[in-house]
Design a protein around this motif. Sequence first.
Motif, PDB file in Angstrom:
ATOM      1  N   VAL A 327       0.850  -1.189   0.000  1.00  0.00           N
ATOM      2  CA  VAL A 327       0.000   0.000   0.000  1.00  0.00           C
ATOM      3  C   VAL A 327       0.887   1.241   0.000  1.00  0.00           C
ATOM      4  N   ASN A 328       0.702   2.057  -1.029  1.00  0.00           N
ATOM      5  CA  ASN A 328       1.344   3.369  -1.049  1.00  0.00           C
ATOM      6  C   ASN A 328       0.388   4.338  -0.355  1.00  0.00           C
ATOM      7  N   ALA A 329       0.727   4.703   0.863  1.00  0.00           N
ATOM      8  CA  ALA A 329      -0.174   5.515   1.676  1.00  0.00           C
ATOM      9  C   ALA A 329      -0.146   6.982   1.267  1.00  0.00           C
ATOM     10  N   HIS A 330      -1.219   7.690   1.601  1.00  0.00           N
ATOM     11  CA  HIS A 330      -1.206   9.141   1.452  1.00  0.00           C
ATOM     12  C   HIS A 330      -0.133   9.703   2.382  1.00  0.00           C
ATOM     13  N   GLY A 331      -0.115   9.259   3.626  1.00  0.00           N
ATOM     14  CA  GLY A 331       0.982   9.535   4.555  1.00  0.00           C
ATOM     15  C   GLY A 331       1.479  10.959   4.549  1.00  0.00           C
ATOM     16  N   SER A 332       0.606  11.905   4.885  1.00  0.00           N
ATOM     17  CA  SER A 332       0.965  13.321   4.786  1.00  0.00           C
ATOM     18  C   SER A 332       1.788  13.826   5.965  1.00  0.00           C
ATOM     19  N   SER A 333       1.873  13.044   7.027  1.00  0.00           N
ATOM     20  CA  SER A 333       2.609  13.415   8.240  1.00  0.00           C
ATOM     21  C   SER A 333       1.824  14.371   9.130  1.00  0.00           C
ATOM     22  N   THR A 334       0.502  14.337   9.014  1.00  0.00           N
ATOM     23  CA  THR A 334      -0.338  15.060   9.966  1.00  0.00           C
ATOM     24  C   THR A 334      -0.991  14.037  10.898  1.00  0.00           C
ATOM     25  N   LYS A 335      -1.248  14.451  12.107  1.00  0.00           N
ATOM     26  CA  LYS A 335      -1.825  13.538  13.103  1.00  0.00           C
ATOM     27  C   LYS A 335      -3.125  12.925  12.596  1.00  0.00           C
ATOM     28  N   MET A 336      -4.006  13.784  12.075  1.00  0.00           N
ATOM     29  CA  MET A 336      -5.338  13.334  11.691  1.00  0.00           C
ATOM     30  C   MET A 336      -5.304  12.377  10.507  1.00  0.00           C
ATOM     31  N   SER A 359       3.965   2.247   3.001  1.00  0.00           N
ATOM     32  CA  SER A 359       4.952   3.321   3.172  1.00  0.00           C
ATOM     33  C   SER A 359       4.442   4.605   2.554  1.00  0.00           C
ATOM     34  N   SER A 360       5.103   5.702   2.920  1.00  0.00           N
ATOM     35  CA  SER A 360       4.767   7.016   2.375  1.00  0.00           C
ATOM     36  C   SER A 360       6.025   7.666   1.813  1.00  0.00           C
ATOM     37  N   ILE A 361       6.019   7.924   0.498  1.00  0.00           N
ATOM     38  CA  ILE A 361       7.184   8.572  -0.100  1.00  0.00           C
ATOM     39  C   ILE A 361       7.169  10.084   0.111  1.00  0.00           C
ATOM     40  N   ILE A 384       6.448  -2.459  -8.726  1.00  0.00           N
ATOM     41  CA  ILE A 384       6.081  -3.708  -9.396  1.00  0.00           C
ATOM     42  C   ILE A 384       7.196  -4.144 -10.339  1.00  0.00           C
ATOM     43  N   GLU A 385       7.737  -3.186 -11.074  1.00  0.00           N
ATOM     44  CA  GLU A 385       8.782  -3.473 -12.058  1.00  0.00           C
ATOM     45  C   GLU A 385      10.039  -4.074 -11.422  1.00  0.00           C
ATOM     46  N   HIS A 386      10.467  -3.505 -10.292  1.00  0.00           N
ATOM     47  CA  HIS A 386      11.762  -3.873  -9.715  1.00  0.00           C
ATOM     48  C   HIS A 386      11.670  -4.777  -8.490  1.00  0.00           C
ATOM     49  N   GLY A 387      10.471  -5.003  -7.970  1.00  0.00           N
ATOM     50  CA  GLY A 387      10.348  -5.829  -6.782  1.00  0.00           C
ATOM     51  C   GLY A 387      10.992  -5.204  -5.561  1.00  0.00           C
ATOM     52  N   VAL A 388      10.891  -3.888  -5.458  1.00  0.00           N
ATOM     53  CA  VAL A 388      11.447  -3.148  -4.321  1.00  0.00           C
ATOM     54  C   VAL A 388      10.391  -2.170  -3.825  1.00  0.00           C
ATOM     55  N   LEU A 389      10.193  -2.111  -2.502  1.00  0.00           N
ATOM     56  CA  LEU A 389       9.221  -1.208  -1.903  1.00  0.00           C
ATOM     57  C   LEU A 389       9.956  -0.039  -1.248  1.00  0.00           C
ATOM     58  N   PRO A 390       9.644   1.192  -1.638  1.00  0.00           N
ATOM     59  CA  PRO A 390      10.321   2.346  -1.032  1.00  0.00           C
ATOM     60  C   PRO A 390       9.947   2.484   0.442  1.00  0.00           C
ATOM     61  N   PRO A 391      10.836   3.031   1.245  1.00  0.00           N
ATOM     62  CA  PRO A 391      10.572   3.133   2.681  1.00  0.00           C
ATOM     63  C   PRO A 391       9.853   4.418   3.066  1.00  0.00           C
ATOM     64  N   GLU A 401      -0.945   4.282  17.515  1.00  0.00           N
ATOM     65  CA  GLU A 401      -2.231   4.257  16.816  1.00  0.00           C
ATOM     66  C   GLU A 401      -2.058   3.929  15.333  1.00  0.00           C
ATOM     67  N   CYS A 402      -0.843   3.985  14.839  1.00  0.00           N
ATOM     68  CA  CYS A 402      -0.536   3.604  13.451  1.00  0.00           C
ATOM     69  C   CYS A 402       0.268   2.311  13.527  1.00  0.00           C
ATOM     70  N   ASP A 403      -0.442   1.222  13.744  1.00  0.00           N
ATOM     71  CA  ASP A 403       0.205  -0.028  14.151  1.00  0.00           C
ATOM     72  C   ASP A 403       0.294  -1.066  13.039  1.00  0.00           C
ATOM     73  N   LEU A 404       0.337  -0.614  11.777  1.00  0.00           N
ATOM     74  CA  LEU A 404       0.503  -1.551  10.674  1.00  0.00           C
ATOM     75  C   LEU A 404       1.991  -1.650  10.292  1.00  0.00           C
ATOM     76  N   ASP A 405       2.278  -2.409   9.242  1.00  0.00           N
ATOM     77  CA  ASP A 405       3.666  -2.634   8.835  1.00  0.00           C
ATOM     78  C   ASP A 405       4.137  -1.476   7.960  1.00  0.00           C
ATOM     79  N   TYR A 406       4.332  -0.308   8.577  1.00  0.00           N
ATOM     80  CA  TYR A 406       4.833   0.858   7.866  1.00  0.00           C
ATOM     81  C   TYR A 406       6.348   0.716   7.709  1.00  0.00           C
TER      82      TYR A 406
END
Length: 443
Positions: A327-336, A359-361, A384-391, A401-406
């Motif tokens: 999952v490429n998250a929106h991950g804006s770095s705001t609490k909400m 993760s959030s780029i 998908i092309e390279h089989g690598v997930l950015p951190p 409260e953000c307890d997934l595999d980030y």
Amino acid sequence: MTPTTPTIPTTPMTPMTPTTPTTRRVAITGLGVVAPGGIGVKAYWEMLTAGRSATRTITHFDASPFRSRVAAECDFDPEAAGLSPQEIRRMDRAAQFAVVSAREALADSGIEADTYAPARIGVALGNAVGCTTSLEREYVVVSDGGRKWTVDHEYAVPELYRHFVPSSMVAELAWTAGAEGPAAMVSTGCTSGLDALGHAAELIREGSADLVVAGATEAPISPITSACFDAIHATTPRNDDPEHACRPFDRTRNGLVLGEGAATLVLEDLEHARRRGAHVYAEIAGFASRCNAHHMTGLKPDGREMAEAIDVALAQARIDPSEVDYVNAHGSSTKMNDRHETAAFKRSLGHHAYRTPVSSIKSMIGHSLGAIGGLEAAACALAIEHGVLPPTANLTEPDPECDLDYIPLHAREQRTDVVLSVGSGFGGFQTALVLARPERSGR
């Protein structure tokens, strides 16, 4: 001023007979990127997989009066990028980004001049704040630095109308692609990039176009934008450490970092792309959007609207939630926002959410408003092309409260067949895009 010669000559030819819309699948066959820390796809991907942040103290203007003084800026030289003096004069910075990224994407796709009739080529561009850079610059001139309430239009440049009308960027993109088919500007705030790609994919599925040059661009780093975000305290005040200022899903996060850039994707009917021997990065398999009709900037904690968009996008793709690999998250770095989408992932993916890397780029390239969805979609195709997930850079103290595999700090090697990319925008907009490997097992 006469536009430049299109990249694809508009040679008349018999249009392809559209395939039955219900059978058409949408392939990504070309990528182009202008991003903070990396101009071009290769540099962009190397930066993301290295976990390197491009955020820094703002250099575009004197940001000392502002609460937040950091941003992710592009080291972009339009002349070095191949733009002529006339193009540089004519186009706003955001339009320049769009054209340069589109040229790279078209070259990457290997499209020949007579592959498609011009009337079967479309364009779709996402953008949130228009030609902000040029409009602010010209306002300063015509108002004598803001001292005159009644401005003097005679001081305005001849290109001012182009800057005032955001659709001028779509025209530039159409000229670049030699596109005489459907053309659209999609402006839905921070989901504009994803929504433009969703619209483009639908044009191919329904048979309105055989190829669409689609993406998003934004150049918002200016005093007016900084003032707007300062007023609502959305941007981070962590000015003493710009490189680590954006930290999605971290307990210490305290606001987003503005960014800029563009990404263009070349989309085609999958079967035709295969017949011409094109390289296919991924398939756009599903798309959906929702609005919470709740608040301009507020989000409900249960993530229901984003979850509904995810559910519909996965259903359209005929993909079970358990098949999502990343999952490429929106991950804006705001609490909400970070809590909101964590809840949405759990709601849509169920127990599989705890096994799915996220993760959030934005932690590396900032939040480029309308452009970010395009940049994230390009990153998803490359994953998908390279089989690598950015951190997720700067994630050192996970929020309970953000307890997934980030994915923290370092890229992760993993074969990836299905990627979910989500966006969340002011006004309550929620969007989900599903990218997949066309030949994945179970298709």
